[in-house]
Design a protein around this motif. Structure first.
Motif, mmCIF file in Angstrom:
data_model
loop_
_atom_site.group_PDB
_atom_site.id
_atom_site.type_symbol
_atom_site.label_atom_id
_atom_site.label_comp_id
_atom_site.label_asym_id
_atom_site.label_seq_id
_atom_site.Cartn_x
_atom_site.Cartn_y
_atom_site.Cartn_z
ATOM 1 N N ARG A 136 42.675 -8.740 32.839
ATOM 2 C CA ARG A 136 42.359 -10.149 32.532
ATOM 3 C C ARG A 136 41.932 -10.919 33.777
ATOM 4 N NH1 ARG A 136 47.427 -9.404 29.869
ATOM 5 N NH2 ARG A 136 47.146 -9.083 27.617
ATOM 6 N N ALA A 137 42.471 -10.556 34.943
ATOM 7 C CA ALA A 137 42.191 -11.312 36.172
ATOM 8 C C ALA A 137 40.817 -10.986 36.747
ATOM 9 C CB ALA A 137 43.277 -11.030 37.212
ATOM 10 N N THR A 138 40.355 -9.766 36.529
ATOM 11 C CA THR A 138 39.084 -9.352 37.133
ATOM 12 C C THR A 138 38.128 -8.808 36.066
ATOM 13 O OG1 THR A 138 39.988 -7.142 37.566
ATOM 14 C CG2 THR A 138 40.245 -8.800 39.309
ATOM 15 N N PRO A 139 37.765 -9.591 35.056
ATOM 16 C CA PRO A 139 36.926 -9.061 33.978
ATOM 17 C C PRO A 139 35.539 -8.657 34.425
ATOM 18 C CG PRO A 139 37.121 -11.441 33.818
ATOM 19 C CD PRO A 139 38.070 -11.029 34.888
ATOM 20 N N ASP A 140 35.003 -9.272 35.465
ATOM 21 C CA ASP A 140 33.644 -8.956 35.896
ATOM 22 C C ASP A 140 33.563 -7.623 36.624
ATOM 23 O OD1 ASP A 140 32.828 -11.343 34.810
ATOM 24 O OD2 ASP A 140 33.027 -12.451 36.693
ATOM 25 N N HIS A 141 34.671 -7.157 37.129
ATOM 26 C CA HIS A 141 34.677 -5.904 37.889
ATOM 27 C C HIS A 141 35.508 -4.801 37.250
ATOM 28 C CE1 HIS A 141 33.925 -9.247 40.713
ATOM 29 N NE2 HIS A 141 33.127 -8.382 41.343
ATOM 30 N N PHE A 142 36.407 -5.187 36.371
ATOM 31 C CA PHE A 142 37.356 -4.212 35.822
ATOM 32 C C PHE A 142 36.661 -3.129 34.984
ATOM 33 C CE2 PHE A 142 40.437 -2.781 32.609
ATOM 34 C CZ PHE A 142 41.455 -2.335 33.448
ATOM 35 N N HIS A 143 35.547 -3.463 34.315
ATOM 36 C CA HIS A 143 34.890 -2.487 33.440
ATOM 37 C C HIS A 143 34.458 -1.232 34.183
ATOM 38 C CE1 HIS A 143 30.743 -3.311 34.854
ATOM 39 N NE2 HIS A 143 31.222 -4.528 35.126
ATOM 40 N N MET A 144 34.290 -1.361 35.503
ATOM 41 C CA MET A 144 33.892 -0.186 36.285
ATOM 42 C C MET A 144 35.055 0.770 36.507
ATOM 43 S SD MET A 144 31.297 -1.889 39.085
ATOM 44 C CE MET A 144 32.518 -3.057 39.692
ATOM 45 N N GLN A 145 36.297 0.279 36.357
ATOM 46 C CA GLN A 145 37.473 1.108 36.616
ATOM 47 C C GLN A 145 38.329 1.343 35.368
ATOM 48 O OE1 GLN A 145 38.336 2.574 39.410
ATOM 49 N NE2 GLN A 145 36.655 1.784 40.659
ATOM 50 N N SER A 146 37.975 0.717 34.262
ATOM 51 C CA SER A 146 38.866 0.762 33.093
ATOM 52 C C SER A 146 39.048 2.175 32.549
ATOM 53 C CB SER A 146 38.320 -0.158 31.999
ATOM 54 O OG SER A 146 37.055 0.303 31.554
ATOM 55 N N GLU A 147 38.002 2.960 32.555
ATOM 56 C CA GLU A 147 38.095 4.299 31.964
ATOM 57 C C GLU A 147 39.104 5.173 32.690
ATOM 58 O OE1 GLU A 147 34.406 6.273 31.134
ATOM 59 O OE2 GLU A 147 33.333 4.374 30.958
ATOM 60 N N SER A 148 39.294 4.945 33.976
ATOM 61 C CA SER A 148 40.227 5.781 34.734
ATOM 62 C C SER A 148 41.678 5.505 34.359
ATOM 63 C CB SER A 148 40.022 5.552 36.243
ATOM 64 O OG SER A 148 40.260 4.189 36.574
ATOM 65 N N LEU A 149 41.949 4.369 33.694
ATOM 66 C CA LEU A 149 43.318 4.063 33.280
ATOM 67 C C LEU A 149 43.633 4.555 31.875
ATOM 68 C CD1 LEU A 149 43.821 0.398 34.581
ATOM 69 C CD2 LEU A 149 44.738 2.502 35.553
ATOM 70 N N ILE A 150 42.604 4.855 31.082
ATOM 71 C CA ILE A 150 42.836 5.240 29.693
ATOM 72 C C ILE A 150 43.613 6.549 29.591
ATOM 73 C CG2 ILE A 150 41.712 5.862 27.523
ATOM 74 C CD1 ILE A 150 41.591 2.890 28.247
ATOM 75 N N GLY A 151 43.293 7.506 30.433
ATOM 76 C CA GLY A 151 43.995 8.794 30.392
ATOM 77 C C GLY A 151 45.490 8.649 30.591
ATOM 78 N N PRO A 152 45.935 8.020 31.704
ATOM 79 C CA PRO A 152 47.383 7.830 31.887
ATOM 80 C C PRO A 152 48.022 7.001 30.774
ATOM 81 C CG PRO A 152 46.215 7.457 33.949
ATOM 82 C CD PRO A 152 45.163 7.593 32.894
ATOM 83 N N LEU A 153 47.307 6.000 30.282
ATOM 84 C CA LEU A 153 47.876 5.199 29.202
ATOM 85 C C LEU A 153 48.107 6.035 27.952
ATOM 86 C CD1 LEU A 153 45.831 1.879 29.576
ATOM 87 C CD2 LEU A 153 48.311 2.124 29.838
ATOM 88 N N MET A 154 47.151 6.877 27.598
ATOM 89 C CA MET A 154 47.314 7.700 26.404
ATOM 90 C C MET A 154 48.397 8.764 26.581
ATOM 91 S SD MET A 154 45.403 6.358 24.164
ATOM 92 C CE MET A 154 45.935 4.814 24.985
ATOM 93 N N GLN A 155 48.642 9.156 27.819
ATOM 94 C CA GLN A 155 49.735 10.084 28.061
ATOM 95 C C GLN A 155 51.093 9.415 27.871
ATOM 96 O OE1 GLN A 155 47.671 11.724 31.918
ATOM 97 N NE2 GLN A 155 49.247 13.187 31.335
ATOM 98 N N SER A 156 51.128 8.124 28.014
ATOM 99 C CA SER A 156 52.389 7.387 27.873
ATOM 100 C C SER A 156 52.570 6.762 26.495
ATOM 101 C CB SER A 156 52.459 6.267 28.934
ATOM 102 O OG SER A 156 52.455 6.798 30.236
ATOM 103 N N ILE A 157 51.558 6.840 25.637
ATOM 104 C CA ILE A 157 51.636 6.127 24.367
ATOM 105 C C ILE A 157 52.665 6.739 23.416
ATOM 106 C CG2 ILE A 157 49.912 7.441 23.052
ATOM 107 C CD1 ILE A 157 48.801 4.715 22.122
ATOM 108 N N SER A 158 53.092 7.965 23.673
ATOM 109 C CA SER A 158 54.116 8.592 22.825
ATOM 110 C C SER A 158 55.455 8.676 23.539
ATOM 111 C CB SER A 158 53.664 9.989 22.406
ATOM 112 O OG SER A 158 53.409 10.804 23.540
#
Length: 777
Positions: A136-158
């Motif tokens: 939320r704080a860095t919406p103009d730049h975060f899209h370049m790094q967001s995909e790298s967080l999806i993997g760890p998040l999905m590993q923790s979703i269960s």
């Protein structure tokens, strides 16, 4: 224009704004200098960098209370506490700096990729909050790094802690909302699994995140067909609050889409059609935007739903079946173009072992019947039933009919009834479930068609007769009787007996069409039994149709097992002749036919000694039915060529004799005795147990068969000493019932064998019974 813009660009900053800018720049420089120290090799170095960061951040937020040094020293006692403090400080830095934190985005993401998989639950939860804040704080730049967080998040979703799962879902929502939409496909399967979570808060988090994406995701139009099923699945959540929230979010989505596409929907908005008159819930009809969203994406959603409805996991099948009903409610008549795959899915799902799946699919079939023309769905479902009748196919048909409006169904009632009455459908299986589904079809036709069923009463009654014949003994009898009463009501009759009176002649003609091919296993024998037992006085009006069937089926050349079954059925009818075949007093017009039939019965019994009977009935063996004694004498010449010999010559003092010297009653009694001897010789106790009812019409006729009764007494007395108590009890009751014939004779025979039995108990009980009889007997 540049000149006009210059003064605005060069506008002087106020003291407060300038001070805030200077402080933010200074804080940014301090963080840039101190953050690399967190990656020092030594623990002491990292700790000193952390303490320095804490001092800088606390100085930048003077309104915050001073930290307790003792509490801070306790917070770093273990490794997990250090990691937790680091993530908390990172989150604090993000909140304080906001967009200014963008230069350090790469470093923060690298740190979060590790902490999102931390073994300690609190660290993971804090990391999720930090990741969401960073997006939320860095919406103009975060899209370049967001995909790298999806993997760890999905590993923790269960994760085993539900609070961690909720935090992961919320963080994922923010990461995709302010990041790249490319990760939606990676996330949706995990979100779909969370819809089965046992914790309501987790399911609620999924609803909220998906609803938020449908409302504000930048490229949401590309993902409507993937997101809509997730949100609509919440309509049937077991927690009412979650179901209500999912419904509210969906309404908002539909209204927003309707507003965004107002120009495209102009005609439908200006000339809005009212809800269909037969809509199941016109007051709660989904809005135009919601209906259009489902309709336009239905071709993409249905294949996946129809696939999942066959999933090996029961929960998935239940959710898919529930979702299908919601989709059909939104699609309304647009489902016609998708009818074939929908019906295929319903046919499979209605055979599911899960009651919830069957219930939802029944509801779906009703909706199809509501919105689709019967000309369309009957063509498909009846074709399927002709090829392969099944309980699930009948259930789908019943549900389609139940949902169909009466006006639309009216022209097709007779066609449906005639299809159900076809032998390959109404006799398609011996399974009880099949019979139950067949009965449901008739009930649906009667309840949906009402008075329109009057022209289809005959085939519907044929189906009900078949259900009662095949599955009445399995517990469907009461339901069939209720359906018969309902059918009689729609035809304007008082009850089922009036219904049979109106249709008994066509029913007998229907059965007569195949009677020459009947065997002991023919369903038609059971159907005839139902017609004869339920028609009552109407049989007296149908003798011209009934007698030829009986005469043909009871010929000695026909199947013995079939003749015995038919004889058992006919016995009950003849015993109640005044209320059945002689209800109209017209039996005299058929004396010759019935006389021939009686003699045929004699031959039937005499030639069927090889059949092991489960039950031997003597109501008509010693009582001349319908008082036809005078007529039987006139049949001698017809029987003379056959010269059927007495099967038990020892029973008659005069030795072998033909039908001209032995009365029909005596011959039937003797034939029954032979069958009894065969029955009692079986090893199985169940086959040796026989119950006898012996009746007499008058005292004057006893002398005709006293010798046969004596022989019967002797045979039965042997089995009072049988090893099986069940046999002894049954034979004792039979002798008590038969003692009304010749009680003195039975006393004499019993005393003669009393000393021969291993246990005289049963003989003594019989003698006590005989001594207690009134003197008149």
């Amino acid at each position: 224009m540049a000149a006009l813009a210059a003064p605005e660009a060069a506008a002087p900053q106020g003291p407060t704004e300038a001070g805030e800018t200077t402080e933010a720049a200074e804080l940014s420089r301090s963080l840039s200098r101190l953050l690399p120290g967190l990656e020092a090799d030594s623990k002491l170095g990292r700790r000193r960098a952390l303490e320095a960061l804490q001092r800088v951040l606390e100085a930048a937020q003077p309104e915050a209370p001073d930290a307790d040094p003792d509490a801070a020293a306790a917070a770093f006692q273990g490794p997990w506490e250090l990691r937790l403090a680091l993530v908390q400080l990172l989150g604090l830095a993000v909140r304080l700096t906001g967009a200014a934190f963008a230069p350090h985005l790469d470093d923060a993401v690298r740190a979060l990729r590790c902490t999102l998989l931390d073994p300690f639950a609190a660290v993971r939860r804090e990391s999720c909050e930090c990741a969401a804040g960073l997006a939320r704080a860095t919406p103009d730049h975060f899209h370049m790094q967001s995909e790298s967080l999806i993997g760890p998040l999905m590993q923790s979703i269960s994760h085993q802690h539900w609070k961690v799962r909720v935090a992961v879902i919320e963080a994922t929502g923010a990461a995709i909302q302010f990041g790249s939409g490319k990760s939606v496909d990676d996330v949706l399967p995990h979100f779909a699994q969370r819809l089965f979570d046992d914790v309501p808060q987790v399911r609620q988090a999924v609803m909220r995140v998906v609803g938020g994406w449908l409302l504000s995701l930048r490229d949401r139009y590309s993902f409507f067909h993937k997101l809509i099923p997730l949100l609509l699945s919440g309509f049937h959540d077991e927690i009412p609050e979650i179901a209500c929230e999912a419904s509210t979010l969906w309404e908002q989505v539909g209204l927003q889409w309707q507003t965004e596409n107002e120009e495209d929907l102009k005609d439908k908005l200006d000339f809005a059609s009212p809800p269909p008159a037969h809509h199941p819930s016109p007051g709660d009809r989904p809005g135009l935007g919601c209906r259009e969203l489902v309709f336009r994406n239905l071709s993409k959603i249905l294949p996946a739903v129809c696939h999942d409805i066959d999933d090996w996991v029961a929960g998935t099948r239940v959710k898919s079946a529930q979702l299908l009903a919601v989709l059909l409610l939104h699609a309304e008549d647009h489902v016609t173009q998708h009818l074939e795959p929908v019906l295929r899915a319903l046919l499979r799902a209605c055979a599911d072992e899960e009651a919830a799946v069957v219930s939802s699919c029944t509801r779906s079939a009703e909706l199809v019947g509501t919105f689709v023309s019967p000309e369309v769905f009957l063509k498909l479902i009846l074709s399927t039933l002709r090829k392969s009748p099944s309980p699930s196919g009948l259930l789908v048909l019943a549900s389609l009919i139940q949902g169909c409006p009466r006006e639309a169904l009216r022209p097709h009632v007779k066609v449906i009834a005639m299809e159900l009455a076809q032998a390959h459908i109404c006799q398609g299986s011996e399974n009880r479930l099949y019979g139950e589904r067949l009965l449901q079809c008739v009930q649906a036709v009667v309840s949906a068609g009402r008075e329109d069923c009057r022209g289809a009463g005959e085939p519907l009654l044929e189906v009900l007769v078949t259900v009662l014949a095949l599955w009445g003994p399995t517990g469907l009898g009461d339901k069939v009787q209720e359906t018969l009463a309902a059918l009689a009501a729609v035809e304007g009759m008082d009850g089922s007996q009036d219904l049979f009176r109106a249709h008994v002649s066509p029913l007998l003609e229907w059965l007569a069409a195949s009677h020459r091919d009947w065997t002991g296993h023919s369903v038609e024998l059971l159907q005839l039994d139902v017609v004869l037992s339920h028609s009552g006085p109407a049989l007296g009006e149908a003798l011209p149709q009934l007698v030829p069937i009986l005469r043909s089926c009871l010929q000695p050349a026909r199947d013995p097992a079939m003749r015995l079954k038919l004889f058992s059925t006919l016995t009950g009818v003849l015993l109640g002749a005044p209320e059945t075949v002689d209800s109209q007093g017209e039996i005299t017009g058929h004396h010759s036919d019935l006389a021939s039939l009686e003699v045929t019965l004699i031959c039937c019994w005499a030639s069927s000694q090889s059949i092991v009977m489960q039950e031997v009935l003597f109501p008509t063996c010693v009582q001349r039915p319908l008082g036809l004694g005078e007529t039987i004498d006139g049949t001698e010449s017809a029987l003379a060529p056959s010269r059927v010999e007495d099967p038990q010559p020892s029973c008659c003092p005069s030795g072998p004799c033909s039908l001209r010297t032995v009365t029909p009653q005596e011959r039937l009694l003797r034939a029954g005795l032979n069958s009894l001897k065969k029955l009692c010789s079986e090893a199985s106790c169940g086959k040796r147990v026989a119950q006898f009812q012996i009746r007499v019409q008058s005292e004057a006729s006893k002398c005709c068969y006293q010798s046969s009764v004596r022989h019967l007494y002797r045979e039965l007395l042997v089995y009072l000493d049988d090893p099986e108590h069940a046999v002894q009890d049954a034979v004792l009751e039979a002798l008590k019932a038969g003692s009304v014939l010749f009680p003195d004779l039975l006393v004499k025979e019993t005393e003669a064998v009393l000393h021969k039995h291993r246990s005289p108990t049963y003989c003594e009980q019989l003698l006590q019974h005989l001594q207690a009889l009134p003197p008149a007997q």
